[in-house]
Scaffold this active site. Structure first.
Site, PDB file in Angstrom:
ATOM      1  N   CYS A 150      -2.156  78.212  -5.418  1.00 41.98           N
ATOM      2  CA  CYS A 150      -1.643  79.559  -5.136  1.00 41.98           C
ATOM      3  C   CYS A 150      -2.080  80.586  -6.171  1.00 41.98           C
ATOM      4  CB  CYS A 150      -0.129  79.549  -5.075  1.00 41.98           C
ATOM      5  SG  CYS A 150       0.522  78.348  -3.922  1.00 41.98           S
ATOM      6  N   CYS A 202      12.357  79.843   2.119  1.00 40.52           N
ATOM      7  CA  CYS A 202      10.946  79.449   2.007  1.00 40.52           C
ATOM      8  C   CYS A 202      10.044  80.594   2.445  1.00 40.52           C
ATOM      9  CB  CYS A 202      10.651  78.259   2.915  1.00 40.52           C
ATOM     10  SG  CYS A 202      11.807  76.881   2.729  1.00 40.52           S
ATOM     11  N   HIS A 249       2.464  85.010   2.208  1.00 35.37           N
ATOM     12  CA  HIS A 249       1.808  84.225   1.159  1.00 35.37           C
ATOM     13  C   HIS A 249       0.500  83.603   1.675  1.00 35.37           C
ATOM     14  CE1 HIS A 249       0.992  81.732  -2.185  1.00 35.37           C
ATOM     15  NE2 HIS A 249       1.713  80.679  -1.874  1.00 35.37           N
TER      16      HIS A 249
END
Lengths: 391, 391
Positions: free
Chosen positions: A85, A212, A338
């Site tokens: 990430c 999440c 994301h």
């Protein structure tokens, strides 16, 4: 070493099921960044890209070469960085060095990901490759499982009852959606309530679905320039004042320290020391909230709260605009989305816009922000931090 | 910027079916490099790794973090670079900059690959992801197909009859195996004949099996140090005198130039200019012979022969020890082996050993070599070049 500034940025909308390829998304963000910097492709001397799962999601490795070709930066050096990430922040930190050293004057850095076409289950399994393949994945460590474990550890170590912790975590997601609803680039532009978080689907005890972040498709890019070039190109340069990076290795090597991530504490200290600032000097922060517990752990590791007290920041509204330390006013990974290899570049874009004072129209401006902090977590322990500062 | 030296190196045996994981192989090479540099793990300030297919072959991304952990470099910055076959050279070029800039004094750089367990067919398909996934792979471009096409193009453009070209190509493989047979780190340690090449299995017309390098498992690593640190650590520093890198993008963007690779000509010019040398100054070269035709194209692009005449270098023995420009005295990718993400680091190790004069025992020493050139090709057009020089 020379001062290095961000002079322009580009950011696609983050979304599910983008019709564009990775190269197309990153080309869009890159051309916007180049154009916003009052430059053309011919001015770009090198390219630094973050990308993680493209080999799997599109059967496309080495996206940086095809990006360079598509945006008219034919035959410039183009490199791909993979740090899970944190890939894009890793690429930006590296790009910084090539300008700071004096080797290049103007470079492009960014990241992209296209993960949603795989579907959440396959993407979760695929992304679990960024745990240790021999010792962690076979033991059941997908990333939701890892952060669920950290939640239990956190509750036990600091004596915060799990129900209390879950309430604090719910408030983090509520805040992220509050600001994400105002961000036109965000994947989820809707408010949610704490009740929706707490009464939602359980992913892995004690994490609820709305604890999440999603998988996302999207890209973000910035142009970096030497101070001299930056003064020619913009009257609003935002300088990279400090950089930090550290890698922790597998979880078994970290067990005495968890739920703290030692890599973060080492990385952010590098960045603080280099910039000559401390947590008390940070006006606005984008941190890595892949799961709501991750926000609490990050806020503590960055020095914004005592260990065991991070959740209180959100409870008390200290992380909102007007609070002690505004955090994830973009909506964060939770609401903005994301796209793994793009996330770090997106965080930098948000901080640059905050420091330039461009977000009043979106009702997301942190008034008078002068120093901003970026925090990106990759896998189970890569951290990259960047400190940005306007004059 | 400061001068940067290679002060130590490590290199596993290249092989098929290594019993070790990627992290284990790269740890072995890295510890050897650190130890050979008269250092311990605590002295390493940052790590730069090349790796390409690890996500597929082992389900292991982000190897650099687990490497850092395993070799006792806990919490140092560790980054992974992907530029297909040029990944390790890309990592080394980048590591160079972090030392040249003055930011770090001592860093570790290298690469690793474990590809053979997939089997050749699956590895070939997987590696085809480093073509363009939308425009090239669907058109049938695996890498053997690409280099077969270049062979036909070369024959047509320069008027070298295909049978003649195939004979020249066979002599390249014969030479590579001749030297590879003497290299204890090589995957294939046996001589072959031109007849074996020409009468062997046809992979894709006109490429025979022995025109093609193998898939391999292996790792290589080096320690880079500032000049000041290097003088403390070794009496045989080999300096990085020039670096170059360029990315060409997809084949359709290169069609007017092929079989020449414009990226190589741009990249090596950067390296030559920076080092203040030209092709006539190079004493020994490791170039990217993934297929025998690639050697001819590379030798021309690097300036060692006129376009259309590269094959004559091998025909006349000019590429052997004692010839005009000794090339791939390691055995090259063909005989030494080609663990994709490690290859560039392996090339650097070979050149450093040549410049240090360490290869007499292996009957592979180029006498008096002082300046060496590394050439690595990634995918269909990423090139990284490094020029190394001893004092």
């Amino acid at each position: 070493m020379r001062k290095v500034a961000v002079v322009g940025l580009g950011h696609t909308r983050f979304m599910s099921d983008s019709p564009k390829s990775q190269v197309e998304m990153l080309s869009e963000a890159s051309m916007d960044a180049i154009s916003a910097s009052n430059l053309t492709s011919k001015d770009i001397q090198a390219i630094f890209c973050g990308n993680v799962l493209g080999d799997f999601s599109e059967g496309q490795g080495m996206i940086q070469s095809y990006l360079a070709d598509d945006i008219g930066c034919f035959n410039v050096p183009a490199s791909r960085f993979e740090g899970a990430c944190a890939s894009a922040t890793m690429a930006i930190r590296d790009a910084y060095m090539w300008v700071a050293s004096g080797f290049y004057d103007i470079v492009l850095a960014g990241g992209v990901e296209k993960a949603t076409a795989m579907g959440t289950s396959l993407a979760t399994r695929t992304f679990a490759m960024f745990h240790h393949a021999r010792y962690e994945y076979p033991a059941g460590f997908t990333f939701p499982a890892f952060f669920a474990m950290l939640t239990h550890l956190y509750s036990g170590r600091y004596g915060v009852p799990l129900e209390k912790l879950k309430e604090q975590m719910a408030m983090i997601s509520v805040q992220s959606h509050h600001y994400g609803a105002k961000n036109p680039k965000a994947q989820f532009q809707k408010e949610i309530t704490a009740e929706q978080v707490l009464n939602g689907f359980t992913v892995t005890t004690p994490l609820q679905l709305l604890d999440c972040c999603p998988f996302s498709d999207g890209a973000a890019a910035i142009v970096l320039a030497s101070e001299e070039a930056a003064r020619r190109l913009t009257d609003r340069p935002v300088y990279i004042a400090g950089v930090g990076q550290a890698s922790s290795g597998k979880l078994s090597a970290q067990h005495k320290y968890l739920p703290r991530l030692r890599a973060r504490e080492i990385s952010v200290k590098q960045a603080y020391d280099m910039a000559g600032v401390g947590p008390e000097d940070i006006d606005v922060c984008e941190l890595h909230d892949c799961f709501s517990i991750a926000s609490i752990i990050a806020a503590e590791g960055l020095g914004f709260a005592e260990f065991g007290k991070g959740g209180e920041l959100w409870e008390k509204g200290e992380t909102r605009i007007g609070g002690k330390i505004p955090i994830n006013i973009s909506g964060g990974l939770k609401s903005k989305g994301h796209p793994i290899g793009a996330t770090g570049a997106s965080q930098v874009c948000e901080i640059v816009r905050q420091l330039r004072g461009e977000l009043a129209d979106e009702e997301r401006q942190v008034g008078g922000a002068r120093v901003g902090l970026v925090d990106t977590l990759g896998g189970d322990g890569v951290i990259v931090n960047l400190i940005l500062r306007r004059e």
